[in-house]
Design a protein around this motif. Structure first.
Motif, PDB file in Angstrom:
ATOM      1  N   HIS A  74     -23.925 -30.104  12.862  1.00 17.03           N
ATOM      2  CA  HIS A  74     -24.014 -28.818  12.176  1.00 17.03           C
ATOM      3  C   HIS A  74     -22.670 -28.091  12.196  1.00 17.03           C
ATOM      4  CE1 HIS A  74     -28.368 -28.909  11.729  1.00 17.03           C
ATOM      5  NE2 HIS A  74     -28.466 -29.288  12.984  1.00 17.03           N
ATOM      6  N   HIS A  75     -22.446 -27.323  11.136  1.00 16.43           N
ATOM      7  CA  HIS A  75     -21.262 -26.462  11.075  1.00 16.43           C
ATOM      8  C   HIS A  75     -21.653 -25.008  10.827  1.00 16.43           C
ATOM      9  CE1 HIS A  75     -18.120 -29.547  11.275  1.00 16.43           C
ATOM     10  NE2 HIS A  75     -19.033 -30.315  10.711  1.00 16.43           N
ATOM     11  N   LEU A  76     -22.953 -24.734  10.975  1.00 15.59           N
ATOM     12  CA  LEU A  76     -23.454 -23.369  10.846  1.00 15.59           C
ATOM     13  C   LEU A  76     -24.600 -23.184  11.823  1.00 15.59           C
ATOM     14  CD1 LEU A  76     -23.293 -20.659   9.282  1.00 15.59           C
ATOM     15  CD2 LEU A  76     -25.061 -21.566   7.747  1.00 15.59           C
ATOM     16  N   VAL A  77     -24.523 -22.092  12.597  1.00 18.76           N
ATOM     17  CA  VAL A  77     -25.545 -21.748  13.584  1.00 18.76           C
ATOM     18  C   VAL A  77     -26.142 -20.401  13.216  1.00 18.76           C
ATOM     19  CG1 VAL A  77     -25.989 -21.207  16.017  1.00 18.76           C
ATOM     20  CG2 VAL A  77     -24.331 -22.986  15.416  1.00 18.76           C
ATOM     21  N   THR A  78     -27.448 -20.273  13.336  1.00 20.35           N
ATOM     22  CA  THR A  78     -28.075 -18.964  13.160  1.00 20.35           C
ATOM     23  C   THR A  78     -28.782 -18.568  14.436  1.00 20.35           C
ATOM     24  OG1 THR A  78     -29.498 -17.610  11.737  1.00 20.35           O
ATOM     25  CG2 THR A  78     -30.282 -19.828  12.233  1.00 20.35           C
ATOM     26  N   THR A  79     -28.795 -17.283  14.726  1.00 20.25           N
ATOM     27  CA  THR A  79     -29.481 -16.755  15.902  1.00 20.25           C
ATOM     28  C   THR A  79     -30.124 -15.423  15.565  1.00 20.25           C
ATOM     29  OG1 THR A  79     -29.222 -16.068  18.231  1.00 20.25           O
ATOM     30  CG2 THR A  79     -27.375 -15.620  16.753  1.00 20.25           C
ATOM     31  N   SER A 118     -21.214 -18.920  12.633  1.00 24.78           N
ATOM     32  CA  SER A 118     -22.496 -18.401  13.111  1.00 24.78           C
ATOM     33  C   SER A 118     -22.881 -17.165  12.301  1.00 24.78           C
ATOM     34  CB  SER A 118     -22.413 -18.064  14.608  1.00 24.78           C
ATOM     35  OG  SER A 118     -21.278 -17.252  14.886  1.00 24.78           O
ATOM     36  N   ILE A 119     -24.181 -17.047  12.038  1.00 26.13           N
ATOM     37  CA  ILE A 119     -24.711 -15.916  11.291  1.00 26.13           C
ATOM     38  C   ILE A 119     -26.034 -15.483  11.904  1.00 26.13           C
ATOM     39  CG2 ILE A 119     -23.600 -16.561   9.107  1.00 26.13           C
ATOM     40  CD1 ILE A 119     -26.272 -17.730   8.203  1.00 26.13           C
ATOM     41  N   SER A 120     -26.420 -14.258  11.630  1.00 23.55           N
ATOM     42  CA  SER A 120     -27.725 -13.776  12.072  1.00 23.55           C
ATOM     43  C   SER A 120     -28.820 -14.361  11.191  1.00 23.55           C
ATOM     44  CB  SER A 120     -27.779 -12.247  12.009  1.00 23.55           C
ATOM     45  OG  SER A 120     -27.713 -11.817  10.649  1.00 23.55           O
ATOM     46  N   THR A 121     -30.044 -14.372  11.687  1.00 22.96           N
ATOM     47  CA  THR A 121     -31.157 -14.825  10.844  1.00 22.96           C
ATOM     48  C   THR A 121     -31.354 -13.851   9.685  1.00 22.96           C
ATOM     49  OG1 THR A 121     -32.693 -13.766  12.396  1.00 22.96           O
ATOM     50  CG2 THR A 121     -32.367 -16.117  12.624  1.00 22.96           C
ATOM     51  N   LEU A 122     -31.012 -12.584   9.891  1.00 24.58           N
ATOM     52  CA  LEU A 122     -31.079 -11.611   8.803  1.00 24.58           C
ATOM     53  C   LEU A 122     -30.129 -12.024   7.677  1.00 24.58           C
ATOM     54  CD1 LEU A 122     -32.376  -8.901   7.968  1.00 24.58           C
ATOM     55  CD2 LEU A 122     -30.475  -7.745   9.100  1.00 24.58           C
ATOM     56  N   LEU A 161     -15.793  -8.558  12.544  1.00 24.54           N
ATOM     57  CA  LEU A 161     -16.361  -9.727  13.220  1.00 24.54           C
ATOM     58  C   LEU A 161     -17.623 -10.213  12.509  1.00 24.54           C
ATOM     59  CD1 LEU A 161     -15.964 -11.500  15.796  1.00 24.54           C
ATOM     60  CD2 LEU A 161     -17.645 -10.011  16.914  1.00 24.54           C
ATOM     61  N   MET A 162     -18.528  -9.288  12.195  1.00 23.82           N
ATOM     62  CA  MET A 162     -19.815  -9.669  11.612  1.00 23.82           C
ATOM     63  C   MET A 162     -19.692 -10.075  10.138  1.00 23.82           C
ATOM     64  SD  MET A 162     -21.806  -9.749  14.036  1.00 23.82           S
ATOM     65  CE  MET A 162     -22.452  -9.067  15.541  1.00 23.82           C
ATOM     66  N   ARG A 163     -18.885  -9.355   9.386  1.00 27.20           N
ATOM     67  CA  ARG A 163     -18.641  -9.692   7.975  1.00 27.20           C
ATOM     68  C   ARG A 163     -19.951  -9.874   7.202  1.00 27.20           C
ATOM     69  NH1 ARG A 163     -15.446 -13.193  10.739  1.00 27.20           N
ATOM     70  NH2 ARG A 163     -16.538 -15.012   9.909  1.00 27.20           N
ATOM     71  N   PHE A 164     -20.848  -8.901   7.357  1.00 31.77           N
ATOM     72  CA  PHE A 164     -22.138  -8.972   6.677  1.00 31.77           C
ATOM     73  C   PHE A 164     -22.691  -7.577   6.474  1.00 31.77           C
ATOM     74  CE2 PHE A 164     -26.857  -9.114   7.384  1.00 31.77           C
ATOM     75  CZ  PHE A 164     -27.187  -9.576   6.115  1.00 31.77           C
ATOM     76  N   ASP A 165     -23.102  -7.285   5.255  1.00 34.42           N
ATOM     77  CA  ASP A 165     -23.757  -6.035   4.913  1.00 34.42           C
ATOM     78  C   ASP A 165     -22.811  -4.843   5.150  1.00 34.42           C
ATOM     79  OD1 ASP A 165     -25.795  -4.344   4.042  1.00 34.42           O
ATOM     80  OD2 ASP A 165     -27.334  -5.344   5.222  1.00 34.42           O
ATOM     81  N   ASP A 166     -23.282  -3.667   4.824  1.00 33.40           N
ATOM     82  CA  ASP A 166     -22.502  -2.456   5.022  1.00 33.40           C
ATOM     83  C   ASP A 166     -22.623  -2.020   6.484  1.00 33.40           C
ATOM     84  OD1 ASP A 166     -22.018   0.517   5.178  1.00 33.40           O
ATOM     85  OD2 ASP A 166     -21.617   0.255   3.047  1.00 33.40           O
ATOM     86  N   PRO A 167     -21.514  -1.809   7.190  1.00 35.00           N
ATOM     87  CA  PRO A 167     -21.603  -1.481   8.619  1.00 35.00           C
ATOM     88  C   PRO A 167     -22.248  -0.135   8.913  1.00 35.00           C
ATOM     89  CG  PRO A 167     -19.346  -1.255   7.840  1.00 35.00           C
ATOM     90  CD  PRO A 167     -20.116  -1.900   6.732  1.00 35.00           C
ATOM     91  N   MET A 173     -32.187  -5.690   5.581  1.00 30.55           N
ATOM     92  CA  MET A 173     -33.552  -5.663   6.068  1.00 30.55           C
ATOM     93  C   MET A 173     -34.447  -4.851   5.137  1.00 30.55           C
ATOM     94  SD  MET A 173     -35.213  -4.307   9.691  1.00 30.55           S
ATOM     95  CE  MET A 173     -33.685  -4.555  10.578  1.00 30.55           C
ATOM     96  N   ASP A 174     -33.923  -3.722   4.656  1.00 27.73           N
ATOM     97  CA  ASP A 174     -34.665  -2.902   3.692  1.00 27.73           C
ATOM     98  C   ASP A 174     -35.073  -3.759   2.492  1.00 27.73           C
ATOM     99  OD1 ASP A 174     -33.727   0.434   4.141  1.00 27.73           O
ATOM    100  OD2 ASP A 174     -32.795  -1.175   5.276  1.00 27.73           O
TER     101      ASP A 174
END
Length: 292
Positions: A74-79, A118-122, A161-167, A173-174
């Protein structure tokens, strides 16, 4: 269309205090055609204490998990856990520095890879599954359930670091819960701190900050709060009675993991969602919303 398998890191809380998050996440991923492959022989990421003591040790702990995922192909992990995700991302970032990588690798049996993201499940549901596929999987929409989406401090921050969604005003989630037919309440405190790990040394801080979140959700007439973080869920759910005692309030507001609400909308069995593990009984809320 079936997604390829993805490396899945449950984290320590997923095997203990947030088992319902782990259960519901896996169940929803499979319903949506994804196959979470748990990282073989994974270890604790060190949480907050490790990097408070030794940055190289903290990076090595998460670096080993990344190396295990790479060994599986794997080259991508989700948690599901934002804290685990922060450590996984920090480990990869540290490995990009030659001096840090050398120190980290001395603590490992393997090398910390730089090519395993790595990315969040969201984020996984948002970018790798998509809202259209989520809508297609809904069989029992929840239009009578008013939910405030609470992201907490870490889900989208720090942004570099997260590089996802508006901080400051995340909407992932909405959007996911709206796709599940939930009535999402605009929530101005969605990234405020709940008190994090202050519950033991400074319970007064946690009760004040978590109480503020519950106050706002109640003022907006939300039936429940949805979260994406085990620690946030614990502070708002398990410690809700402490908040009530300290603030003389009477909240009995269920604090769902967003994956539990997704699972309900998709008609998944309750045993796969772990609803019985919530400290605040969700049944009265669900009955009022017509889910029962």
């Amino acid at each position: 269309m079936t997604n390829p398998a993805i490396a899945y890191y449950p984290g320590c809380s997923g095997k203990g205090s947030s088992e319902e998050y782990d259960l519901s996440t896996r169940a929803v991923m499979r319903r949506l055609g994804a196959e979470p492959q748990e990282i073989e022989d994974w270890n604790c990421c060190g949480s907050s204490p490790a990097h408070m003591v030794n940055h190289e040790l903290s990076a090595a702990l998460s670096g080993r998990n990344l190396a295990q995922a790479k060994r599986m192909g794997h080259h991508l992990v989700t948690t599901p856990c934002p804290s685990c995700l922060t450590n996984l991302k920090n480990a990869q970032q540290a490995a990009w520095d030659e001096d840090k990588r050398r120190k980290i690798n001395k603590l490992m049996d393997d090398e910390c890879p730089t090519d395993v993201d790595s990315i969040s499940t969201l984020q996984f549901f948002t970018e790798h599954i998509g809202l259209d596929r989520i809508r297609e999987a809904v069989v029992s929409p929840l239009p009578a359930l008013r939910v405030a989406c609470y992201y907490g401090c870490l889900t989208t921050r720090p942004p570099r670091l997260m590089r996802f969604d508006d901080p400051e005003n995340p909407m992932s989630m909405d959007n996911i819960l709206a796709a599940c037919g939930v009535e999402v309440v605009p929530f101005p405190l969605k990234t405020d701190c709940c008190g994090a790990a202050s519950g033991m040394p400074r319970n007064d801080i946690t009760t004040r900050l978590s109480g503020k979140i519950l106050d706002m959700a109640s003022e907006l007439k939300a039936d429940a709060v949805a979260v994406a973080c085990p620690l946030c869920q614990m502070n708002l759910d398990l410690r809700q009675s402490q908040v009530n005692r300290a603030r003389r309030s009477r909240y009995r507001m269920p604090i769902f993991y967003f994956t539990q609400l997704m699972g309900l909308a998709m008609g998944l069995p309750e045993k796969e969602l772990g609803l019985s593990k919530l400290a605040v009984n969700p049944e009265p809320c669900l009955a009022r919303a017509g889910v029962r």
